[in-house]
Write a protein that holds these residues in place. Structure first.
Motif, short mmCIF file in Angstrom:
data_model
loop_
_atom_site.label_atom_id
_atom_site.label_comp_id
_atom_site.label_asym_id
_atom_site.label_seq_id
_atom_site.Cartn_x
_atom_site.Cartn_y
_atom_site.Cartn_z
N PHE A 189 0.84 -1.20 0.00
CA PHE A 189 0.00 0.00 0.00
C PHE A 189 0.88 1.26 0.00
CE2 PHE A 189 -2.43 -3.38 2.11
CZ PHE A 189 -3.50 -3.46 1.23
N GLU A 190 2.02 1.20 0.67
CA GLU A 190 2.96 2.31 0.59
C GLU A 190 3.45 2.49 -0.85
OE1 GLU A 190 5.31 3.56 4.44
OE2 GLU A 190 5.96 1.57 3.79
N GLU A 191 3.70 1.38 -1.52
CA GLU A 191 4.18 1.45 -2.90
C GLU A 191 3.11 2.04 -3.81
OE1 GLU A 191 6.55 1.49 -6.07
OE2 GLU A 191 7.15 1.09 -3.99
N THR A 192 1.84 1.69 -3.57
CA THR A 192 0.76 2.27 -4.37
C THR A 192 0.70 3.78 -4.20
OG1 THR A 192 -0.59 0.26 -4.27
CG2 THR A 192 -1.75 2.33 -4.67
N TYR A 206 8.98 9.53 0.08
CA TYR A 206 7.84 8.79 0.63
C TYR A 206 7.99 7.28 0.40
CZ TYR A 206 3.53 6.69 1.76
OH TYR A 206 2.62 5.84 2.33
N GLY A 207 7.68 6.50 1.43
CA GLY A 207 7.72 5.05 1.34
C GLY A 207 9.08 4.45 1.67
N HIS A 208 10.09 5.30 1.85
CA HIS A 208 11.43 4.80 2.16
C HIS A 208 11.82 5.01 3.62
CE1 HIS A 208 12.63 5.22 -2.36
NE2 HIS A 208 11.89 4.15 -2.11
N GLU A 209 10.90 5.59 4.39
CA GLU A 209 11.21 5.89 5.79
C GLU A 209 10.73 4.76 6.70
OE1 GLU A 209 10.36 9.37 9.17
OE2 GLU A 209 9.26 9.36 7.28
N PRO A 210 11.61 4.22 7.54
CA PRO A 210 11.16 3.20 8.50
C PRO A 210 10.15 3.79 9.47
CG PRO A 210 13.56 3.28 8.36
CD PRO A 210 13.05 4.50 7.65
N LYS A 218 2.93 16.80 23.82
CA LYS A 218 1.59 16.83 24.42
C LYS A 218 1.14 15.45 24.90
CE LYS A 218 -0.02 20.79 21.71
NZ LYS A 218 -1.03 21.28 20.72
N GLY A 219 2.00 14.45 24.71
CA GLY A 219 1.68 13.12 25.20
C GLY A 219 1.02 12.21 24.20
N ARG A 220 0.75 12.70 23.00
CA ARG A 220 0.07 11.89 21.97
C ARG A 220 1.08 11.03 21.22
NH1 ARG A 220 -4.32 15.24 18.57
NH2 ARG A 220 -4.69 13.12 17.85
N PHE A 221 0.68 9.81 20.91
CA PHE A 221 1.54 8.91 20.15
C PHE A 221 1.24 9.04 18.65
CE2 PHE A 221 2.11 6.87 24.22
CZ PHE A 221 3.41 6.37 24.15
N SER A 222 2.27 8.84 17.85
CA SER A 222 2.12 8.76 16.40
C SER A 222 3.13 7.74 15.89
CB SER A 222 2.35 10.12 15.74
OG SER A 222 3.68 10.56 15.94
N ILE A 223 2.93 7.31 14.66
CA ILE A 223 3.88 6.40 14.03
C ILE A 223 4.51 7.16 12.86
CG2 ILE A 223 4.21 4.20 12.85
CD1 ILE A 223 1.79 3.14 14.40
N LYS A 224 5.71 7.63 13.10
CA LYS A 224 6.43 8.38 12.07
C LYS A 224 6.66 7.47 10.88
CE LYS A 224 10.48 11.37 11.62
NZ LYS A 224 11.75 11.81 12.26
N GLY A 225 6.34 7.95 9.71
CA GLY A 225 6.41 7.11 8.51
C GLY A 225 5.02 6.73 8.06
N LEU A 226 4.23 6.16 8.97
CA LEU A 226 2.83 5.86 8.67
C LEU A 226 2.02 7.14 8.54
CD1 LEU A 226 0.28 4.09 8.44
CD2 LEU A 226 0.27 3.93 10.94
N LEU A 266 -3.90 3.11 4.53
CA LEU A 266 -3.01 3.55 5.59
C LEU A 266 -3.70 4.54 6.53
CD1 LEU A 266 0.38 3.90 3.70
CD2 LEU A 266 -0.42 2.02 5.13
N THR A 267 -4.71 5.25 6.02
CA THR A 267 -5.51 6.11 6.89
C THR A 267 -6.22 5.26 7.94
OG1 THR A 267 -5.90 7.53 4.96
CG2 THR A 267 -7.26 7.93 6.91
N LYS A 268 -6.79 4.15 7.49
CA LYS A 268 -7.44 3.23 8.44
C LYS A 268 -6.42 2.63 9.41
CE LYS A 268 -10.52 -0.76 8.78
NZ LYS A 268 -9.72 -1.42 9.83
N ALA A 269 -5.25 2.29 8.90
CA ALA A 269 -4.22 1.71 9.76
C ALA A 269 -3.85 2.66 10.90
CB ALA A 269 -2.98 1.37 8.94
N LYS A 270 -3.76 3.93 10.60
CA LYS A 270 -3.44 4.92 11.64
C LYS A 270 -4.48 4.86 12.76
CE LYS A 270 -3.42 9.90 12.44
NZ LYS A 270 -3.66 11.23 11.84
#
Length: 439
Positions: A189-192, A206-210, A218-226, A266-270
């Motif tokens: 999906f990243e490749e798409t 885009y798509g090459h970042e781990p 602020k205490g919020r989590f995120s997944i850098k790359g996703l 990937l929006t849903k994955a987030k």
């Protein structure tokens, strides 16, 4: 161009208001199947907006490409978004009048509370919903001063702070054990998205970042790359919903609603890995869910004797929030939906989580309908008047075992449904709250 956009909005609003004068047909009646609607709490997402400033900066950086230019400041409600929200408000107003909950005349503070998150897009959407529901009444929403409201931004405030280790453990469990393993599963999906957003022979990162799990100040989590891919899919959906020319939507790679949704994996994955985490949702939305619960109990045997901190007891309470807020509430309830061409559990612009309390005329017993309702992607894009067979998409939630299928929807005994509403409220993530009266 700016003149053209607002001309379209004026014409569309004229058509919608003209439609409001036409008779509408609904399956329900004020006491359909012997039930009378006596209270509604609804939580709506804001309408169509451009990407936020931070998202625009991120997407430009990782793709090295110019994204479409919007005619309003980044993150603000567009004229198209306002018009779509007006129509959703008009439709909801017609439904609630038909059910006998609200009168034809303009309401006062005893009958209505409309409160918005303190961002421009939510305040403007609340105004649009009011303009649609109560045209000509001059009503205005309430909102707090500043940028944080405990109802809507609890996940950024100290009273609902996360235990970082507990949150991280639940995120990793949802990911399947590790961020690296999850990224491998989503590589196709990243490749798409890379093929859609990156030009040939351009140094596109885009798509090459781990992927990397991080927590901000602020205490919020995120997944850098996703995050980049997730935001990309959301922006493509907003471009389509805004009515941009199809050659501009996803750079010409998404010409239908279904094609747009295919780019939102990937929006849903987030959401799956960051928002739909029980512990995170409970910390972030207990304050909001508690106010909803207190409102639904008012005037029934379930109402607490001490009403301190309860919202005003009005037939209709409309809260205008963000997709994050609704996703947290959905997770706390255990409510899932699939609407039309949208991806599972998606929360479109002006998508609304509805809590409708009914009273059975024969017995006096109370029941609760919980549903999620939203315009289809094409209804938003085309500013379709919601009348006749053109109605929003909707999904009902079975909040208890002894629920009844009725003409007004799936009704569950209030006591059992409220137990579901209250089940995941974290009392340690609550703070005293008071609504301001309607102006």
């Amino acid at each position: 161009m700016k003149h053209s956009l607002f001309s379209v909005s004026r014409r569309a609003i004229g058509l919608l208001l003209a439609g409001a004068l036409s008779p509408m047909t609904f399956a329900q009646t004020p006491s359909s199947d012997g039930y009378v609607l006596d209270k509604v709490v609804q939580v709506s997402r804001h309408g169509v907006r451009p990407p936020t400033e931070s998202n625009e900066k991120l997407l430009t950086k990782v793709t090295q490409r110019q994204w479409p230019t919007w005619l309003v400041p980044l993150g603000n409600l567009t004229g198209h978004g306002y018009t779509g929200a007006v129509e959703m408000g008009r439709y909801r107003g017609a439904v609630l009048r038909h059910a006998g909950l609200i009168a034809q005349r303009c309401p006062d503070a005893k009958h209505l509370l409309v409160h918005a998150s303190p961002l421009q897009r939510t305040k403007a959407t609340a105004q649009a919903l009011l303009d649609g529901m109560f045209p000509g009444c001059g009503l205005q929403p309430t909102y707090v001063a500043g940028k944080q409201d405990a109802l809507f931004q609890a996940n950024e405030m100290s009273f609902a702070a996360l235990d970082a280790e507990k949150a991280k453990a639940q995120i990793l469990k949802a990911l399947g054990g590790s961020v690296e393993a999850a990224q491998k599963r989503y590589a196709p999906f990243e490749e798409t998205l890379r093929e859609v957003a990156c030009l040939p022979d351009v140094n596109c990162a885009y798509g090459h970042e781990p992927w990397q799990l991080v927590q901000n100040e602020k205490g919020r989590f995120s997944i850098k790359g996703l995050s980049a891919g997730a935001n990309m899919g959301e922006v493509f959906r907003l471009e389509y919903s805004q009515g941009l020319p199809l050659e501009q939507v996803a750079f010409g790679h998404a010409r239908t609603a279904a094609e747009v949704s295919s780019l939102m994996v990937l929006t849903k994955a987030k959401y799956d890995y960051l928002n739909d985490i029980p512990y995170i949702a409970s910390r972030g939305a207990s304050e909001l869910m508690n106010q909803i619960s207190l409102a639904l109990k008012q005037g029934t045997p379930l109402a607490p004797k001490d009403t301190t901190g309860a919202p005003p007891d009005v037939p209709l309470m409309l809260l205008v929030a963000h997709d994050t807020n609704i996703s947290y509430l959905r997770t706390m309830l255990g409510f899932s939906w699939k609407l039309g061409d949208y991806i599972d559990n998606n929360i479109p612009p002006v998508g609304t989580l509805q809590f409708e309390r009914y009273k059975e005329v024969k017995t006096g017993a109370y029941f609760l309908r919980i549903a999620f309702e939203a315009q289809s992607m094409d209804q938003i894009r085309d500013l379709t008047p919601l009348r006749g067979t053109a109605k929003p998409l909707s999904s009902d939630f079975k909040s208890a075992n002894d629920c009844r299928a009725t003409r007004v929807g799936l009704l569950c005994p209030l006591k059992d449904a409220i137990a579901t509403v209250d089940h995941n409220i974290d009392p340690t993530a609550l703070t005293p709250y008071r609504f301001s009266p309607m102006p």
